[in-house]
Scaffold this motif. Sequence first.
Motif, PDB file in Angstrom:
ATOM      1  N   ALA A   7       0.805  -1.223   0.000  1.00  0.00           N
ATOM      2  CA  ALA A   7       0.000   0.000   0.000  1.00  0.00           C
ATOM      3  C   ALA A   7       0.843   1.281   0.000  1.00  0.00           C
ATOM      4  N   VAL A   8       2.148   1.178   0.236  1.00  0.00           N
ATOM      5  CA  VAL A   8       2.973   2.384   0.397  1.00  0.00           C
ATOM      6  C   VAL A   8       3.098   3.191  -0.897  1.00  0.00           C
ATOM      7  N   PRO A   9       3.386   2.584  -2.063  1.00  0.00           N
ATOM      8  CA  PRO A   9       3.476   3.408  -3.278  1.00  0.00           C
ATOM      9  C   PRO A   9       2.198   4.195  -3.558  1.00  0.00           C
ATOM     10  N   ALA A  10       1.043   3.593  -3.309  1.00  0.00           N
ATOM     11  CA  ALA A  10      -0.220   4.301  -3.530  1.00  0.00           C
ATOM     12  C   ALA A  10      -0.376   5.455  -2.554  1.00  0.00           C
ATOM     13  N   LEU A  11      -0.044   5.236  -1.287  1.00  0.00           N
ATOM     14  CA  LEU A  11      -0.114   6.306  -0.296  1.00  0.00           C
ATOM     15  C   LEU A  11       0.752   7.487  -0.721  1.00  0.00           C
ATOM     16  N   GLU A  12       1.966   7.196  -1.131  1.00  0.00           N
ATOM     17  CA  GLU A  12       2.883   8.283  -1.485  1.00  0.00           C
ATOM     18  C   GLU A  12       2.399   9.028  -2.733  1.00  0.00           C
ATOM     19  N   ALA A  13       1.870   8.282  -3.703  1.00  0.00           N
ATOM     20  CA  ALA A  13       1.363   8.932  -4.911  1.00  0.00           C
ATOM     21  C   ALA A  13       0.168   9.823  -4.596  1.00  0.00           C
ATOM     22  N   VAL A  14      -0.755   9.318  -3.783  1.00  0.00           N
ATOM     23  CA  VAL A  14      -1.935  10.107  -3.429  1.00  0.00           C
ATOM     24  C   VAL A  14      -1.537  11.321  -2.599  1.00  0.00           C
ATOM     25  N   ALA A  15      -0.608  11.142  -1.666  1.00  0.00           N
ATOM     26  CA  ALA A  15      -0.184  12.260  -0.818  1.00  0.00           C
ATOM     27  C   ALA A  15       0.523  13.345  -1.626  1.00  0.00           C
ATOM     28  N   ASP A  16       1.210  12.954  -2.705  1.00  0.00           N
ATOM     29  CA  ASP A  16       1.864  13.940  -3.568  1.00  0.00           C
ATOM     30  C   ASP A  16       0.850  14.763  -4.365  1.00  0.00           C
ATOM     31  N   ALA A  17      -0.288  14.148  -4.677  1.00  0.00           N
ATOM     32  CA  ALA A  17      -1.245  14.784  -5.579  1.00  0.00           C
ATOM     33  C   ALA A  17      -2.458  15.388  -4.884  1.00  0.00           C
ATOM     34  N   ARG A  38       5.928  -2.836  16.418  1.00  0.00           N
ATOM     35  CA  ARG A  38       6.505  -2.181  15.243  1.00  0.00           C
ATOM     36  C   ARG A  38       5.386  -1.609  14.391  1.00  0.00           C
ATOM     37  N   PRO A  39       5.433  -0.316  14.086  1.00  0.00           N
ATOM     38  CA  PRO A  39       4.404   0.275  13.217  1.00  0.00           C
ATOM     39  C   PRO A  39       4.418  -0.379  11.841  1.00  0.00           C
ATOM     40  N   SER A  40       3.259  -0.398  11.206  1.00  0.00           N
ATOM     41  CA  SER A  40       3.154  -0.962   9.863  1.00  0.00           C
ATOM     42  C   SER A  40       3.951  -0.119   8.874  1.00  0.00           C
ATOM     43  N   PRO A  41       4.303  -0.690   7.708  1.00  0.00           N
ATOM     44  CA  PRO A  41       4.975   0.106   6.676  1.00  0.00           C
ATOM     45  C   PRO A  41       4.190   1.354   6.294  1.00  0.00           C
ATOM     46  N   VAL A  42       2.863   1.266   6.251  1.00  0.00           N
ATOM     47  CA  VAL A  42       2.053   2.437   5.909  1.00  0.00           C
ATOM     48  C   VAL A  42       2.153   3.492   6.994  1.00  0.00           C
ATOM     49  N   GLN A  43       2.117   3.086   8.259  1.00  0.00           N
ATOM     50  CA  GLN A  43       2.252   4.066   9.341  1.00  0.00           C
ATOM     51  C   GLN A  43       3.608   4.758   9.276  1.00  0.00           C
ATOM     52  N   GLN A  44       4.656   3.985   9.024  1.00  0.00           N
ATOM     53  CA  GLN A  44       5.993   4.586   8.946  1.00  0.00           C
ATOM     54  C   GLN A  44       6.069   5.590   7.795  1.00  0.00           C
ATOM     55  N   ALA A  45       5.504   5.243   6.651  1.00  0.00           N
ATOM     56  CA  ALA A  45       5.541   6.150   5.503  1.00  0.00           C
ATOM     57  C   ALA A  45       4.707   7.403   5.759  1.00  0.00           C
ATOM     58  N   ALA A  46       3.563   7.235   6.408  1.00  0.00           N
ATOM     59  CA  ALA A  46       2.697   8.377   6.701  1.00  0.00           C
ATOM     60  C   ALA A  46       3.354   9.325   7.694  1.00  0.00           C
ATOM     61  N   GLU A  47       3.922   8.772   8.746  1.00  0.00           N
ATOM     62  CA  GLU A  47       4.558   9.619   9.763  1.00  0.00           C
ATOM     63  C   GLU A  47       5.775  10.344   9.209  1.00  0.00           C
ATOM     64  N   ALA A  48       6.474   9.700   8.258  1.00  0.00           N
ATOM     65  CA  ALA A  48       7.622  10.357   7.632  1.00  0.00           C
ATOM     66  C   ALA A  48       7.190  11.607   6.858  1.00  0.00           C
ATOM     67  N   ALA A 163       2.218  -3.387  -6.944  1.00  0.00           N
ATOM     68  CA  ALA A 163       2.208  -2.198  -6.099  1.00  0.00           C
ATOM     69  C   ALA A 163       2.590  -0.956  -6.901  1.00  0.00           C
ATOM     70  N   ALA A 164       3.592  -1.109  -7.772  1.00  0.00           N
ATOM     71  CA  ALA A 164       4.020   0.017  -8.609  1.00  0.00           C
ATOM     72  C   ALA A 164       2.936   0.404  -9.602  1.00  0.00           C
ATOM     73  N   GLN A 165       2.202  -0.572 -10.108  1.00  0.00           N
ATOM     74  CA  GLN A 165       1.140  -0.268 -11.063  1.00  0.00           C
ATOM     75  C   GLN A 165      -0.060   0.389 -10.387  1.00  0.00           C
ATOM     76  N   GLY A 166      -0.343  -0.012  -9.159  1.00  0.00           N
ATOM     77  CA  GLY A 166      -1.506   0.520  -8.456  1.00  0.00           C
ATOM     78  C   GLY A 166      -1.424   2.011  -8.196  1.00  0.00           C
ATOM     79  N   ALA A 167      -0.215   2.549  -8.009  1.00  0.00           N
ATOM     80  CA  ALA A 167      -0.066   3.964  -7.673  1.00  0.00           C
ATOM     81  C   ALA A 167      -0.573   4.894  -8.775  1.00  0.00           C
ATOM     82  N   PRO A 168      -0.075   4.799 -10.023  1.00  0.00           N
ATOM     83  CA  PRO A 168      -0.609   5.696 -11.073  1.00  0.00           C
ATOM     84  C   PRO A 168      -2.056   5.387 -11.421  1.00  0.00           C
ATOM     85  N   LEU A 169      -2.455   4.131 -11.272  1.00  0.00           N
ATOM     86  CA  LEU A 169      -3.826   3.759 -11.612  1.00  0.00           C
ATOM     87  C   LEU A 169      -4.820   4.409 -10.656  1.00  0.00           C
TER      88      LEU A 169
END
Length: 312
Positions: A7-17, A38-48, A163-169
């Motif tokens: 879910a991280v690539p999609a989170l980052e793409a949405v947060a950028d846009a 340990r926080p989930s990968p999504v939590q770590q990416a969001a907090e960053a 995961a990489a395809q889901g972000a632009p889609l």
Amino acid sequence: MGTPDFAVPALEAVADAHRVVCVYTQPPRPAGRGKKPRPSPVQQAAEARGLPVRHPATLKDPADRQAFADLGADIAVVAAYGLILPRPVLDAPRLGCVNIHASLLPRWRGAAPIQRAIMAGDAETGVTIMRMEAGLDTGPMLLTGTVPIGPTTTAATLHDALAAQGAPLILEALEGLAAGTLTATPQPEDGITYAAKIDKAEARLDWTQPAAEVDRRIRALSPFPGAFFDRGAERIKVLLATPVPGRAGAVPGSTLDDRLTVACGEGTAVRLECLQRAGKGPVDADAFLRGRPIPAATVLGGGAAEGTVTPA
């Protein structure tokens, strides 16, 4: 709303846009030797990124549902979140909830679409952006994109490609929904399959199966949980193998040489290429055998009794 690396690539793409008003994820889980949360990968990416994060254990509490509604979100993007969204949550955002699902629906609805697609020998899979409803991955489709499954595709490489395809889609879907130019299409009633959660028992290699099936199982479970066989008291994971010519009449599970070529069903065979001992990292076959040779005619634990056989 998401939890694992997928879910991280999609989170980052949405947060950028777009402006993300909140990120929902699974609560921190004990991990590592110290079993510290340990926080989930999504939590770590969001907090960053300084995004607000919530991680309720469920969404059954009326207070949690109200807190979600109070966000006033236009839309919720969901990717491998891990919690069932109740109707009040599905209905709260102005444009509803959309899901990034790792298959070409209606094929492989459910928990393990990446692994099941490889196991089944599918030539391709992909990502479906769908409107969410109460059923399990039953909502109408907004967009799809395909990804080929090749002879060396593993769960890890396919996971990363999807995961990489889901972000632009998902960005394309959000733009179309906001503009009112994207129309949802009901899923076909034909071709529905369910991707059941991977059971631990499925990871044990069954050498009586043809080599193609053994190879697909290895790749579908690589790197986690890892297909395995036993040798004595030791459990050994196999992360990569190659189908090779077999030998008629060979006992399934028996080694045909001293290079880890293993007989499978119907006179086929696989050569084990990458293996992992408990507590160790993955190594190639040469490194694995160094100092611990496995001679020809050894029968590996799995689909046949372990021991030795007389070479054919």
